[in-house]
Structure formats: structure tokens, C-alpha cells
Design an enzyme around this catalytic site. Sequence first.
Site, PDB file in Angstrom:
ATOM      1  N   LYS A  43      92.035  62.564  68.188  1.00  0.00           N
ATOM      2  CA  LYS A  43      92.414  63.332  69.366  1.00  0.00           C
ATOM      3  C   LYS A  43      93.271  64.553  69.008  1.00  0.00           C
ATOM      4  CE  LYS A  43      92.986  59.168  72.206  1.00  0.00           C
ATOM      5  NZ  LYS A  43      93.993  58.369  72.934  1.00  0.00           N
ATOM      6  N   ASP A 103      97.781  64.375  56.125  1.00  0.00           N
ATOM      7  CA  ASP A 103      98.894  63.559  55.617  1.00  0.00           C
ATOM      8  C   ASP A 103      98.480  63.024  54.247  1.00  0.00           C
ATOM      9  OD1 ASP A 103     100.957  61.777  55.238  1.00  0.00           O
ATOM     10  OD2 ASP A 103     100.828  60.841  57.185  1.00  0.00           O
TER      11      ASP A 103
HETATM   12  C1  PRP Z   1      95.897  61.770  62.378  1.00  0.00           C
HETATM   13  C2  PRP Z   1      95.452  63.216  62.260  1.00  0.00           C
HETATM   14  C3  PRP Z   1      94.416  63.185  61.181  1.00  0.00           C
HETATM   15  C4  PRP Z   1      94.872  62.029  60.315  1.00  0.00           C
HETATM   16  C5  PRP Z   1      95.517  62.576  59.073  1.00  0.00           C
HETATM   17  O1  PRP Z   1      95.021  61.094  63.198  1.00  0.00           O
HETATM   18  O2  PRP Z   1      94.930  63.696  63.466  1.00  0.00           O
HETATM   19  O3  PRP Z   1      93.120  62.958  61.692  1.00  0.00           O
HETATM   20  O4  PRP Z   1      95.822  61.278  61.054  1.00  0.00           O
HETATM   21  O5  PRP Z   1      95.981  61.541  58.249  1.00  0.00           O
HETATM   22  P1  PRP Z   1      95.498  61.354  56.759  1.00  0.00           P
HETATM   23  O6  PRP Z   1      95.544  62.685  56.092  1.00  0.00           O
HETATM   24  O7  PRP Z   1      96.523  60.393  56.224  1.00  0.00           O
HETATM   25  O8  PRP Z   1      94.129  60.754  56.781  1.00  0.00           O
HETATM   26  P2  PRP Z   1      95.366  59.729  63.924  1.00  0.00           P
HETATM   27  O9  PRP Z   1      94.721  58.597  63.170  1.00  0.00           O
HETATM   28  O10 PRP Z   1      96.840  59.617  64.147  1.00  0.00           O
HETATM   29  O11 PRP Z   1      94.579  59.848  65.284  1.00  0.00           O
HETATM   30  P3  PRP Z   1      94.796  60.873  66.507  1.00  0.00           P
HETATM   31  O12 PRP Z   1      94.378  62.248  66.017  1.00  0.00           O
HETATM   32  O13 PRP Z   1      93.880  60.336  67.542  1.00  0.00           O
HETATM   33  O14 PRP Z   1      96.240  60.834  66.904  1.00  0.00           O
END
Ligand code: PRP
Length: 175
Positions: A43, A103
Site C-alpha cells: 500500500k 529497507d
Molecule cells: C514496506 C514497503 C516496501 C517494503 C520494504 O511494505 O512498502 O514494500 O516494506 O521492505 P524491504 O526492503 O525490507 O523488503 P510493507 O510490507 O510494510 O507493506 P505496506 O506497503 O502495505 O505498508
Amino acid sequence: MSDESPQVLISEADISQRVDELAEQISADYKDKGEIVLLGVLKGAFILLADLSRRLTIPRSVEFIAVSSYEDGDVPSGAVRLVMDVRSSIEGKHVLVVEDIVDTGQTLHYLIEMLKSREPASIKACVMLHKEHSTEVDVEIDYLGFTIGDEWVVGYGLDYAEQGRTLPYIGVINP
Ligand code: PRP
């Protein structure tokens, strides 16, 4: 999230100026390439995608994709799975993946490899925030908003337990 307001890390004005710059750079880079597909990762990317798409001066279409991390108990395992796919084929198209944050890098790495197998004309990534010191997987970020430290951030699409996504600034919390 605690009752305290998040401490401002990147202000609304600074975000706006950076999105202006990114849109200008992207518009220049793709100006002779025809239409690009802005591919928002749900999202978190919905606000950046909305702001960026309205500032571009080149032909563009919008698609969304959603992924989820496999968890081992409460701990992310590093594996990513697709939970919602795009509606139109990206074959032969210029694709710009739009993300709120990198991240560990697992999500963007998975997405880029998966999307490359569909044979787009090109694939690049535009990311608002990069947690440089948490990154475990090498990923190329073609257009980056800001590099941040290892802190919990909310706002501008980012949440903590679904709270804080619609804050107009990026703030730090102590969950
Ligand atoms: C977050 C962000 C990225 C991911 C990055 O998504 O939007 O897609 O984490 O993390 P990484 O580099 O460690 O893989 P999240 O899973 O929190 O979902 P959301 O976007 O729905 O909040």
C-alpha cells in the site's frame, strides 16, 4: 503507535520539493520513449505515486501491484510473494516501479526480478526512502527521494500497524 505526534524527519515542503525534482528528472529521462507505466507497490506507494504521476510531463499510465512478506512467526523470513498482480501486460513497456521505502531490499529485489521475466522494454525504480544501513540485498534505485537512518518512520504512505499513512510529512516514532 503512541499518542505523541511523530517527530518530523522530512517536512511536507521538503518532500514536495524533492518530488518536483524527481518528476522533472524522470520526465527528461523518458521524454523520447513514449508512454511509461508507473507501477505502484501497495500500500505504501499510493501517495508518492499520486503526487509523482501528476507532476510528470510525459505520457504515463498507472498500475498497482501488491506483495507480502512471508513471516516465520512474527519475524519476516525475507521471502516475498505476490498477492495482487497488474491488470495489463507490461511486455515491451517502459516500467517505473514506485515504492515508499527500501529497507532490507528484499521486496524491490523480488519485484524487479519477477517483472524482468515479463520482458518489459525497460525497468527502473523510484523510491522515496532508502534505509541504507538495513539493506541486505543489493538493489538499484534509479530515482531516490532521501536516505534515512535505521529508525521507525511513518507518513507519506508509510504506516506503523496501519497508523500514520496519511500524515503529510515523514516522522519518526518510538513504537
Ligand atoms: C514496506 C514497503 C516496501 C517494503 C520494504 O511494505 O512498502 O514494500 O516494506 O521492505 P524491504 O526492503 O525490507 O523488503 P510493507 O510490507 O510494510 O507493506 P505496506 O506497503 O502495505 O505498508
